[in-house]
Enzyme design. Sequence first.
Site, PDB file in Angstrom:
ATOM      1  N   TYR A   1      22.835 -11.733  -3.509  1.00 35.83           N
ATOM      2  CA  TYR A   1      23.180 -11.411  -4.896  1.00 35.83           C
ATOM      3  C   TYR A   1      24.442 -12.176  -5.239  1.00 35.83           C
ATOM      4  O   TYR A   1      25.396 -12.176  -4.448  1.00 35.83           O
ATOM      5  CB  TYR A   1      23.417  -9.911  -5.049  1.00 35.83           C
TER       6      TYR A   1
ATOM      7  N   ASP B   1      29.219 -18.288  -1.340  1.00 34.35           N
ATOM      8  CA  ASP B   1      29.661 -17.223  -2.240  1.00 34.35           C
ATOM      9  C   ASP B   1      30.384 -16.200  -1.371  1.00 34.35           C
ATOM     10  O   ASP B   1      29.760 -15.358  -0.730  1.00 34.35           O
ATOM     11  CB  ASP B   1      28.451 -16.593  -2.952  1.00 34.35           C
TER      12      ASP B   1
ATOM     13  N   LYS C   1      36.675  -9.868  -5.627  1.00 32.44           N
ATOM     14  CA  LYS C   1      36.914  -8.585  -4.939  1.00 32.44           C
ATOM     15  C   LYS C   1      38.309  -8.498  -4.297  1.00 32.44           C
ATOM     16  O   LYS C   1      39.298  -8.294  -4.998  1.00 32.44           O
ATOM     17  CB  LYS C   1      35.785  -8.328  -3.931  1.00 32.44           C
TER      18      LYS C   1
HETATM   19  P1  KE4 Z   1      30.993  -9.324 -10.049  1.00 31.24           P
HETATM   20  O1  KE4 Z   1      30.507 -10.105 -11.258  1.00 31.24           O
HETATM   21  O2  KE4 Z   1      30.309  -7.980  -9.927  1.00 31.24           O
HETATM   22  O3  KE4 Z   1      32.531  -9.232  -9.979  1.00 31.24           O
HETATM   23  O4  KE4 Z   1      30.599 -10.164  -8.744  1.00 31.24           O
HETATM   24  C1  KE4 Z   1      29.256 -10.516  -8.548  1.00 31.24           C
HETATM   25  C2  KE4 Z   1      29.036 -10.792  -7.072  1.00 31.24           C
HETATM   26  C3  KE4 Z   1      28.937 -12.106  -6.654  1.00 31.24           C
HETATM   27  N1  KE4 Z   1      28.763 -12.404  -5.350  1.00 31.24           N
HETATM   28  C4  KE4 Z   1      28.703 -11.429  -4.418  1.00 31.24           C
HETATM   29  C5  KE4 Z   1      28.520 -11.817  -2.981  1.00 31.24           C
HETATM   30  C6  KE4 Z   1      28.809 -10.065  -4.782  1.00 31.24           C
HETATM   31  O5  KE4 Z   1      28.744  -9.108  -3.832  1.00 31.24           O
HETATM   32  C7  KE4 Z   1      28.977  -9.731  -6.134  1.00 31.24           C
HETATM   33  C8  KE4 Z   1      29.065  -8.297  -6.615  1.00 31.24           C
HETATM   34  N2  KE4 Z   1      28.686  -7.288  -5.672  1.00 31.24           N
HETATM   35  C9  KE4 Z   1      28.202  -6.041  -6.227  1.00 31.24           C
HETATM   36  C10 KE4 Z   1      27.894  -5.023  -5.141  1.00 31.24           C
HETATM   37  N3  KE4 Z   1      27.542  -5.499  -3.920  1.00 31.24           N
HETATM   38  C11 KE4 Z   1      29.191  -5.476  -7.195  1.00 31.24           C
HETATM   39  C12 KE4 Z   1      28.957  -4.031  -7.569  1.00 31.24           C
HETATM   40  C13 KE4 Z   1      28.327  -3.906  -8.932  1.00 31.24           C
HETATM   41  O6  KE4 Z   1      27.430  -4.708  -9.282  1.00 31.24           O
HETATM   42  O7  KE4 Z   1      28.729  -2.933  -9.624  1.00 31.24           O
END
Ligand code: KE4
Length: 426
Positions: free
Chosen positions: A139, A234, A262
């Site tokens: 993701y 990523d 994060k």
């Molecule tokens: P954000 O746009 O949510 O800040 O980041 C997207 C993203 C990109 N790459 C990786 C490897 C990620 O894990 C994420 C976001 N992770 C999710 C949960 N595993 C965020 C939680 C959510 O969607 O509320």
Amino acid sequence: MSSHFEKAQTYIPGGVNSPVRSMKILDMEPVFIQKGSGPRFYDTGGKEYIDYMGSWGPLILGHSHPQVVEALQEAVKDGLSFGTPTQKETTLARMVIEAVPGVEMVRMVNSGTEAVMSTLRLARGYTGRDKILKFVGCYHGHFDALLIKAGSGVATLGLPNSPGVTEGTAKDTLTSPFNSLKAVEDIFDQFGEQIAAVILEPVPGNVGVIPPLPGYLEGLRRIASDNGSLLIFDEVMTGFRLSYGGAQERFQVTPDLTCLGKVLGGGMPVAAFGGRREIMEMLAPQGPVYQAGTLAGNPLAMTAGIETLNVLQEPGTYRELEETSQRLEKGLQEAAQEAGVEVQVNRVGSMFSVFFNSARVTDLETIHQSNKEQFKEFYRSLLEDGIYLSPSPFEASFVSLAHGKEEIDHTIQASRRAFARAAGIG
Ligand code: KE4
């Protein structure tokens, strides 16, 4: 239904501002949290939880670390945002470049989605190629090009791919199973010169944790280089999590471009993308690839990021995280064995997940063979006992520097009851 959730659903789709918070996959209502402190947070009824979600990864120091809070309290007196360059952006950029092997220049943004979206545009602009290769279950945020066979909320909610992603977009996104170099070689045999970049989570955490098989990351590095494609890590989840230099330092494989987020903001909205200088210099205003953001490099967010990295730079932090995480992993495995239930505790550094499966979990296929009902029962029991894991079998949970012996022992004790409950429905 709690009045909080009822009210939230009146104004906000699904009552949440991000789908994975809904706890829908667990057939539960979400917990509304009021405050956090160290390894714990407290719901609006005052119930205490040991928090292993850490805001989905950012809170590697735990909640409200004094050094971060004090710095923010000072910074906020100077203003919230200026829309001009500030020295703090340069400071955090320098810290990232000094920490992450593959980053020679870096651009700050506000979310991981933005970081990855911008990185793909840059990769396409630099190579002049259109296609992107991603991995099933990884993701990378919610933008169109990569909402194809994704993980996290897409996997959690069982959404095959999202409506609204056009055929035109999807045709330029190729997908491969994770942990198979043969599958990648076959794709490059077919599309090699059209592939701008290969993008992956070096340790996928969005379908639960999947460690890369030995040699896998090195193999991807070789294949991308041999075909003139860029390798993109990523590291939104793994950056500053798996080591101070991220997964690329831990596994000694250097990508051409890196996405971060994060932990980089310590709980404030900070993400970034960076990489080789000649690629990054393609970005406006220096080059022709456009990317922008009103609050990118926001001074308060930079403050939180700088202080978080200052604490992480202290000697012994990652050794401490590793030792605490090892103890938790061992305790969970022993508790499951005592309950007679077969689980895989997949862990890399301080990110982990629990699969109810007798077989090793190395890809999405083995993940889907795991028992989701047992996970649900396990999760509910832990929550009743004040242990909060990330609320999905398709997510990673996290140990922070704030988790100590008391929290780990309490968690292991609570897991004994939780595994017994899960065994009961197996
Ligand atoms: P954000 O746009 O949510 O800040 O980041 C997207 C993203 C990109 N790459 C990786 C490897 C990620 O894990 C994420 C976001 N992770 C999710 C949960 N595993 C965020 C939680 C959510 O969607 O509320």
